[in-house]
Design an enzyme around this catalytic site. Structure first.
Site, PDB file in Angstrom:
ATOM      1  CD  GLU A  44       0.654   2.939   5.257  1.00  0.00           C
ATOM      2  OE1 GLU A  44       1.057   2.553   4.135  1.00  0.00           O
ATOM      3  OE2 GLU A  44       1.050   3.986   5.793  1.00  0.00           O
ATOM      4  CD  GLU A  77       5.728   1.123   5.630  1.00  0.00           C
ATOM      5  OE1 GLU A  77       5.985   0.561   6.709  1.00  0.00           O
ATOM      6  OE2 GLU A  77       4.590   1.163   5.149  1.00  0.00           O
TER       7      GLU A  77
HETATM    8  N1  T1G Z   1       6.940  -4.563  -4.042  1.00  0.00           N
HETATM    9  C1  T1G Z   1       7.365  -5.150  -5.172  1.00  0.00           C
HETATM   10  N2  T1G Z   1       7.765  -6.449  -5.258  1.00  0.00           N
HETATM   11  C2  T1G Z   1       7.710  -7.158  -4.120  1.00  0.00           C
HETATM   12  C3  T1G Z   1       7.280  -6.611  -2.883  1.00  0.00           C
HETATM   13  C4  T1G Z   1       6.872  -5.249  -2.873  1.00  0.00           C
HETATM   14  N3  T1G Z   1       6.429  -4.660  -1.774  1.00  0.00           N
HETATM   15  N4  T1G Z   1       7.364  -7.594  -1.938  1.00  0.00           N
HETATM   16  C5  T1G Z   1       7.824  -8.690  -2.561  1.00  0.00           C
HETATM   17  N5  T1G Z   1       8.032  -8.446  -3.860  1.00  0.00           N
HETATM   18  C6  T1G Z   1       8.494  -9.396  -4.869  1.00  0.00           C
HETATM   19  C7  T1G Z   1       9.925  -9.851  -4.607  1.00  0.00           C
HETATM   20  O1  T1G Z   1      10.841  -8.948  -5.195  1.00  0.00           O
HETATM   21  C8  T1G Z   1       9.927 -11.215  -5.271  1.00  0.00           C
HETATM   22  O2  T1G Z   1      10.013 -10.969  -6.670  1.00  0.00           O
HETATM   23  C9  T1G Z   1       8.519 -11.750  -5.017  1.00  0.00           C
HETATM   24  O3  T1G Z   1       7.703 -10.583  -4.756  1.00  0.00           O
HETATM   25  C10 T1G Z   1       8.463 -12.683  -3.831  1.00  0.00           C
HETATM   26  O4  T1G Z   1       9.076 -11.969  -2.739  1.00  0.00           O
HETATM   27  C11 T1G Z   1       3.014   3.166   1.207  1.00  0.00           C
HETATM   28  C12 T1G Z   1       5.695   2.953   1.141  1.00  0.00           C
HETATM   29  C13 T1G Z   1       5.776 -10.200   1.447  1.00  0.00           C
HETATM   30  C14 T1G Z   1       7.037 -11.306   3.310  1.00  0.00           C
HETATM   31  O5  T1G Z   1       8.672  -3.996   2.671  1.00  0.00           O
HETATM   32  O6  T1G Z   1       8.692  -8.709   3.055  1.00  0.00           O
HETATM   33  O7  T1G Z   1       4.302  -0.208   1.494  1.00  0.00           O
HETATM   34  O8  T1G Z   1      12.203 -12.146  -7.104  1.00  0.00           O
HETATM   35  O9  T1G Z   1      10.896 -13.651  -2.328  1.00  0.00           O
HETATM   36  O10 T1G Z   1       9.832 -14.841   0.846  1.00  0.00           O
HETATM   37  O11 T1G Z   1       3.592   3.075   3.473  1.00  0.00           O
HETATM   38  O12 T1G Z   1       8.291 -10.271  -0.032  1.00  0.00           O
HETATM   39  O13 T1G Z   1      10.005 -13.372  -7.398  1.00  0.00           O
HETATM   40  O14 T1G Z   1      10.639 -11.524  -8.991  1.00  0.00           O
HETATM   41  O15 T1G Z   1      10.304 -11.897  -0.591  1.00  0.00           O
HETATM   42  O16 T1G Z   1       7.351 -15.240   0.319  1.00  0.00           O
HETATM   43  C15 T1G Z   1       6.554  -2.262   2.372  1.00  0.00           C
HETATM   44  C16 T1G Z   1       8.406  -6.509   1.308  1.00  0.00           C
HETATM   45  C17 T1G Z   1       6.714  -1.654   1.034  1.00  0.00           C
HETATM   46  C18 T1G Z   1       7.373  -5.956   2.275  1.00  0.00           C
HETATM   47  C19 T1G Z   1       6.918 -12.370   1.060  1.00  0.00           C
HETATM   48  N6  T1G Z   1       6.486  -3.696   2.259  1.00  0.00           N
HETATM   49  N7  T1G Z   1       8.165  -7.908   0.989  1.00  0.00           N
HETATM   50  O17 T1G Z   1       8.136 -13.065   1.278  1.00  0.00           O
HETATM   51  O18 T1G Z   1       8.683 -13.772  -1.101  1.00  0.00           O
HETATM   52  S1  T1G Z   1       6.812   0.114   1.152  1.00  0.00           S
HETATM   53  C20 T1G Z   1       7.583  -4.462   2.416  1.00  0.00           C
HETATM   54  C21 T1G Z   1       8.388  -8.906   1.902  1.00  0.00           C
HETATM   55  C22 T1G Z   1       5.217   0.572   1.560  1.00  0.00           C
HETATM   56  C23 T1G Z   1       3.609   2.320   2.285  1.00  0.00           C
HETATM   57  C24 T1G Z   1       5.044   1.970   2.037  1.00  0.00           C
HETATM   58  C25 T1G Z   1       8.251 -10.314   1.375  1.00  0.00           C
HETATM   59  C26 T1G Z   1       6.979 -11.032   1.809  1.00  0.00           C
HETATM   60  P1  T1G Z   1      10.760 -12.081  -7.616  1.00  0.00           P
HETATM   61  P2  T1G Z   1       9.862 -12.823  -1.653  1.00  0.00           P
HETATM   62  P3  T1G Z   1       8.512 -14.334   0.356  1.00  0.00           P
END
Ligand code: T1G
Length: 693
Positions: A104, A124
């Site tokens: 976004e 999402e």
């Molecule tokens: N928020 C907080 N922590 C996050 C995070 C996030 N979005 N994404 C990853 N982490 C943390 C995760 O918990 C882990 O922490 C570390 O980062 C590494 O993650 C407004 C409302 C980006 C593809 O759904 O898909 O945006 O365990 O092990 O395998 O419209 O993380 O090390 O302490 O997964 O290299 C939408 C979620 C949010 C993407 C990387 N975004 N993340 O994968 O590492 S809602 C998502 C992923 C939103 C808007 C809406 C993957 C990754 P720790 P990891 P990875």
């Protein structure tokens, strides 16, 4: 520490986001980004702005850990508005993942360049949400709703190449992403001040609306029970029917409602729980795994063949071993047939099938395991057999090789005692079918080396599994709780419920299959054999097996499966048999509501889970949830048994268990001490900290 570094390249300001581990848009980053855009935007010496990022992700989205807490300004939509209305061109330099709020941000920019390995998506929906910062309004305008809607409904990211094809990015580069973004910025500067693309209809044409509505109807028919899917339809429709700012307001209102929905809270719990399992309490994160270049699997039955396929599918050479040629031939034929089905279905190319089959070497005799870095035993579920195999392997396997048993409930230390290398012996419990089911329970007996556990965890991930470390104990975690549910099913049938009623209560809760249908699928004789081996009985289940009704494989079990049907039908003979058992036990049958059946099935599981936590067999409640989500199809939007218990309230569960224990006289239904302690303090399992598994 600043989360955005500002640098200059001539008249171009370069804002590099650096908010490890994945540049999530936490409050500090939102504030720094807003400040940089405002400062650079008002600096007369700046002609354009590039937003770049450090680390493995561009921006992983909003900070999910902030959800559920009071929102803190600046809010993401306002930051994006500042980008979009900036009087100077802003270009996104996307390397790595641009997901959710991360994409976004890029959509609010006036241009987008992606590295060849970038991935872009709005996931999402997988968190029970919809994009909440303009995605449902900007993406349709940029690429058309007919392409934007499916992307948001699936939540699946697209590659940089696909993004270019869609018109989501202006350029893909294999070179310096910032240089490419600077060049695009300079082109935009030359073209004059950026138009505010969002007010216009963009690609929202009448034809696009028609195509979108057809997709929306299809989606509503398929997932009408998912509030976020319906909200997504409403938000995208608003892009056609409302001015941009009102469309944004509609999206935001829908998003905020979903944020408070228990389904989304459950899915956010799962997101973190599935990442928490990587942290094994008591094992230092610096411990390195042993290299696994070659594997061996002992036993070419259903499980052994499936496990060998896991290695082949991951590109790891594996020797599949049996005692006799005929057995290994059967095993290989079964593996080849499974691959052939995938080729027929089109999910595997013939070439890939051949490559994978070539990685599996059939062999006769344990000697063939001599050069393996890991040997996984998947032989008959009988302790003597396993001890004999491990005793022999001790003298065959190379020093430092991992020796793992796929046992589903036997005592792993007893198996390890058959060797002189207990530090290398552990359990790796795969779930059937092993080449499909994600869950892998890694059983950690006392005396196993830390790096052996770390190796098994790393291997599990390489095999595409969800590896959870569990302590040694009958049934470990999943099957031990499954047994509590199986006992509860038997009790319900004797007390008055019928198989279709028990199953309907669980499928109504969200499971794909109820306990009776699941037993029919797996084979009722498996549980029957296990009960007999332990001197236990279950009147209804035993009677069904004594009649030879083992389930789908015999055409009938709890249900009838005429002509090989995969879905069972009620069987009057079974229902008469159940009534006879109740009568023989002097039980006056009564009816049960679906809610009552549900609590009688699930409360005992939660109780067993509490005992498992107290005994240190599971490190965290979230680990138990991950096990049930990935091994037994607990509906993800319900979060798992322990999360579900918290939503009910542990006090209520304690009261129900006390009533069930009094009614049945079953001591196992007495609330576990941990459950009582948490309930007494008004706490939930979520308040527990990790203990050592
Ligand atoms: N928020 C907080 N922590 C996050 C995070 C996030 N979005 N994404 C990853 N982490 C943390 C995760 O918990 C882990 O922490 C570390 O980062 C590494 O993650 C407004 C409302 C980006 C593809 O759904 O898909 O945006 O365990 O092990 O395998 O419209 O993380 O090390 O302490 O997964 O290299 C939408 C979620 C949010 C993407 C990387 N975004 N993340 O994968 O590492 S809602 C998502 C992923 C939103 C808007 C809406 C993957 C990754 P720790 P990891 P990875």
């Amino acid at each position: 520490m600043e989360t955005v570094r500002l640098a200059r390249l001539g008249e171009i300001a370069i804002a590099t986001i650096d908010n490890p581990p994945v540049n999530a848009l936490g409050q500090a980053l939102r504030a720094d980004l807003a400040r940089v855009i405002t400062d650079a935007g008002s600096d007369p010496s700046v002609a354009a702005i590039v937003i770049a990022a450090a680390g493995r992700a561009f921006i992983a989205g909003a900070d999910i850990s902030e959800f559920g807490k009071p929102p803190v300004a600046p809010f993401l939509p306002d930051v994006l508005d500042a980008i979009e209305t900036c009087t100077k061109p802003v270009v996104a330099a996307i390397q790595g993942a641009a997901l959710g709020g991360g994409l976004e941000v890029a959509l609010a920019c006036h241009g987008r360049v992606a590295s060849a390995s970038a991935m872009l998506g709005l996931p999402e929906i997988k968190l029970g949400l919809i994009p909440g910062a303009g995605g449902t309004q900007r993406l349709p305008r940029l690429i058309g709703a007919a392409k934007a809607f499916p992307m948001m409904l699936s939540g699946e990211p697209v590659s940089a190449g696909k993004a270019l094809e869609l018109g989501l990015v202006d350029e893909v580069t294999g070179g310096d992403i910032v240089a490419a973004a600077v060049a695009l910025a300079q082109t935009l500067v030359a073209g004059g001040a950026p138009e505010d693309g969002s007010d216009g209809p963009g690609r929202l044409t009448a034809a696009d609306r028609e195509a979108f509505e057809a997709l929306a109807t299809e989606a509503a028919n398929k997932s009408g029970d998912m509030p976020n899917a319906m909200a997504l339809i409403e938000a995208v429709r608003a892009a056609f029917t409302l001015p941009f700012t009102e469309g944004l307001a509609t999206e935001r209102a829908l998003f905020m409602t979903l944020l408070a929905d228990p389904r989304s809270k459950a899915l956010r719990h799962v997101f973190f729980a599935e990442r928490e399992i990587a942290r094994v309490p008591g094992i230092d994160g610096a411990v390195k795994p042993r290299p696994i270049a070659k594997a061996a699997v002992i036993g070419a039955g259903t499980m052994g063949g499936g496990i060998a396929m896991c290695f082949a599918n991951a590109g790891i050479p594996v020797t599949l071993i049996e005692q006799e040629q005929a057995q290994i031939d059967n095993g290989m034929n079964r593996v080849a047939a499974i691959y052939e089905m995938s080729v027929t279905r089109g999910s595997l190319t013939p070439q890939k099938r051949n490559e994978r089959l070539a990685l599996i070497t059939p062999a006769v005799g344990l000697g063939a395991a001599a050069d393996a870095d890991i040997v996984i035993e998947a032989a008959f579920e009988e302790m003597g057999v396993k001890q004999q195999i491990f005793g022999a392997l001790d003298g065959i396997a190379k020093p430092g090789a991992l020796l793992a048993s796929n046992t589903s409930y036997l005592d792993v230390p007893t198996i390890a005692a058959a060797t002189k290398r207990p530090q290398d012996v552990l359990g790796m419990h795969f779930f059937s079918p092993a080449n499909v089911m994600k869950l892998l329970e890694i059983v950690r007996p006392d005396g196993v080396a830390d790096d052996a556990i770390v190796t098994a965890m790393a291997l599990g991930r390489k095999l595409g599994k969800v590896p959870v470390v569990v302590g040694n104990g009958f049934g470990f975690v999943g099957n031990r709780m499954l047994e509590a549910r199986t006992r509860a099913t038997e009790r319900l049938l004797v007390a008055g419920a019928l198989p279709h009623e028990v199953d309907a209560a669980l499928t109504g809760f969200g499971f794909k299959m109820g306990p009776c249908a699941m037993a029919d699928l797996a084979g009722n004789d498996i549980g029957w054999r296990s009960r007999k081996a332990r001197g236990q009985s279950a009147a209804v289940a035993d009677a069904i097996c004594e009649a030879g009704w083992f389930g789908q494989k015999t055409g009938r079990g709890y249900f009838l499966y005429p002509d090989g049907a995969r879905t069972g039908q009620r069987d009057p003979e079974v229902e008469a048999l159940i009534a006879r058992v109740s009568q023989e036990k002097g039980v006056t049958r009564r009816s049960f509501s679906a809610d009552e059946i549900l609590s009688r099935l699930l409360d005992p599981m939660v109780n067993e889970g509490a005992r498992i936590l107290e005994e240190g067999i599971a490190a965290r409640p979230g680990d138990i949830d991950v096990i049930w989500l990935n091994g037994y199809n607990w509906p993800a939007w319900r979060g798992g048994p322990m999360h579900w218990a918290d939503t009910i309230g542990l006090g209520a569960i304690v009261a129900r268990l006390e009533a069930q224990a009094a009614e049945t006289g079953d001591k196992a239904l007495e609330p576990a001490p941990l459950l009582r302690r948490l309930a007494a303090k008004g706490k939930g399992f979520a308040d527990l900290k990790a203990t050592t598994a």
